[in-house]
Motif scaffolding. Sequence first.
Motif, PDB file in Angstrom:
ATOM      1  N   UNK A  12       0.832  -1.217   0.000  1.00 33.03           N
ATOM      2  CA  UNK A  12       0.000   0.000   0.000  1.00 33.03           C
ATOM      3  C   UNK A  12       0.859   1.257   0.000  1.00 33.03           C
ATOM      4  N   UNK A  13       1.978   1.225   0.731  1.00 30.64           N
ATOM      5  CA  UNK A  13       2.870   2.381   0.769  1.00 30.64           C
ATOM      6  C   UNK A  13       3.558   2.615  -0.563  1.00 30.64           C
ATOM      7  N   UNK A  14       3.942   1.513  -1.228  1.00 31.73           N
ATOM      8  CA  UNK A  14       4.575   1.623  -2.543  1.00 31.73           C
ATOM      9  C   UNK A  14       3.556   2.156  -3.549  1.00 31.73           C
ATOM     10  N   UNK A  92       1.172  -0.084  15.888  1.00 32.32           N
ATOM     11  CA  UNK A  92       0.539  -0.905  14.842  1.00 32.32           C
ATOM     12  C   UNK A  92      -0.712  -0.255  14.259  1.00 32.32           C
ATOM     13  N   UNK A  93      -1.564   0.271  15.133  1.00 32.45           N
ATOM     14  CA  UNK A  93      -2.792   0.913  14.656  1.00 32.45           C
ATOM     15  C   UNK A  93      -2.518   2.369  14.272  1.00 32.45           C
ATOM     16  N   UNK A  94      -2.610   2.691  13.002  1.00 34.31           N
ATOM     17  CA  UNK A  94      -2.286   4.056  12.558  1.00 34.31           C
ATOM     18  C   UNK A  94      -3.134   5.136  13.226  1.00 34.31           C
ATOM     19  N   UNK A  95      -4.374   4.785  13.620  1.00 31.72           N
ATOM     20  CA  UNK A  95      -5.236   5.784  14.268  1.00 31.72           C
ATOM     21  C   UNK A  95      -4.753   6.111  15.673  1.00 31.72           C
ATOM     22  N   UNK A  96      -3.961   5.211  16.271  1.00 35.18           N
ATOM     23  CA  UNK A  96      -3.396   5.441  17.605  1.00 35.18           C
ATOM     24  C   UNK A  96      -1.976   5.986  17.519  1.00 35.18           C
ATOM     25  N   UNK A  97      -1.458   6.142  16.317  1.00 39.21           N
ATOM     26  CA  UNK A  97      -0.090   6.648  16.117  1.00 39.21           C
ATOM     27  C   UNK A  97      -0.102   8.166  16.120  1.00 39.21           C
ATOM     28  N   UNK A  98       0.820   8.751  16.861  1.00 34.12           N
ATOM     29  CA  UNK A  98       0.858  10.211  16.970  1.00 34.12           C
ATOM     30  C   UNK A  98       1.132  10.867  15.619  1.00 34.12           C
ATOM     31  N   UNK A 102       5.230   8.127  10.966  1.00 37.68           N
ATOM     32  CA  UNK A 102       4.909   7.765   9.579  1.00 37.68           C
ATOM     33  C   UNK A 102       3.472   7.247   9.482  1.00 37.68           C
ATOM     34  N   UNK A 103       3.108   6.305  10.348  1.00 33.40           N
ATOM     35  CA  UNK A 103       1.723   5.816  10.303  1.00 33.40           C
ATOM     36  C   UNK A 103       0.737   6.886  10.752  1.00 33.40           C
ATOM     37  N   UNK A 108      -4.559   4.981   8.063  1.00 40.05           N
ATOM     38  CA  UNK A 108      -5.704   4.882   8.975  1.00 40.05           C
ATOM     39  C   UNK A 108      -6.103   3.442   9.282  1.00 40.05           C
ATOM     40  N   UNK A 109      -5.575   2.481   8.516  1.00 41.79           N
ATOM     41  CA  UNK A 109      -6.052   1.098   8.586  1.00 41.79           C
ATOM     42  C   UNK A 109      -4.976   0.179   9.160  1.00 41.79           C
ATOM     43  N   UNK A 110      -5.324  -0.613  10.196  1.00 46.29           N
ATOM     44  CA  UNK A 110      -4.331  -1.477  10.856  1.00 46.29           C
ATOM     45  C   UNK A 110      -3.737  -2.520   9.898  1.00 46.29           C
ATOM     46  N   UNK A 111      -4.530  -2.956   8.931  1.00 44.94           N
ATOM     47  CA  UNK A 111      -4.045  -3.967   7.984  1.00 44.94           C
ATOM     48  C   UNK A 111      -3.248  -3.318   6.851  1.00 44.94           C
TER      49      UNK A 111
END
Length: 144
Positions: A12-14, A92-98, A102-103, A108-111
Amino acid sequence: QRERTFIAVKPDGVARGLVGEIIARFEKKGFVVVGLKQLTPTKELAEAHYAEHKERPFFGGLVSFITSGPVVAICLEGKGVVAAARLMIGVTNPLASAPGTIRGDYAIDVAKNIIHGSDSVESSTRELKLWFADNELLAVATPN
Ligand code: CMP
C-alpha cells in the motif's frame, strides 16, 4: 551502539508513492541506507517473516496482502536505529499513532499500515537474513 534494522514499505505504501518520503525521513534523521531493493515477496518469504502471527485470525489476510505487489525492503544502520525507527513509524494501529510518525501521518487502517520495522535487535537479525543476501548489504557504512 550502531545497529541494523529491517524496514519494509508494504504494497500500500509503494502503490501510494510514499517510498521517497519514508526514506527521506530516515536519512534526515541520520540513519544510513545500507541495503535497498524492490520485490514482490513469495508466500514462503511472507509466511516466514510473519511466523510469530501464524495462529492469528488475520494471518491469511496478512500474507495475501504483503504478497499482493511490490514491497521496498530497506536495511538501515545507525546508533539505536531499531528502537528509533519504531518510534518514527508509530504503533501498529495508525489511528493510535501520533501525528509526526509515519503511520500517524499517512495511514488509517491497521491492515494497511504502509510500513514494517523490526521490533527488536533479535528480530532485525532474523528478518535481515530472510530478506537480504549478505552481499546485498554494504559491509561498511559511512557514518553521518
Ligand atoms: P507489522 O508491524 O508489519 O506486523 C504485523 C502486522 O499484522 C501488522 O504490522 C499489521 O499490519 C497486521 N495486523 C495486526 N493486527 C491486525 C488486525 N487486527 N487485522 C489485520 N492485520 C493486523
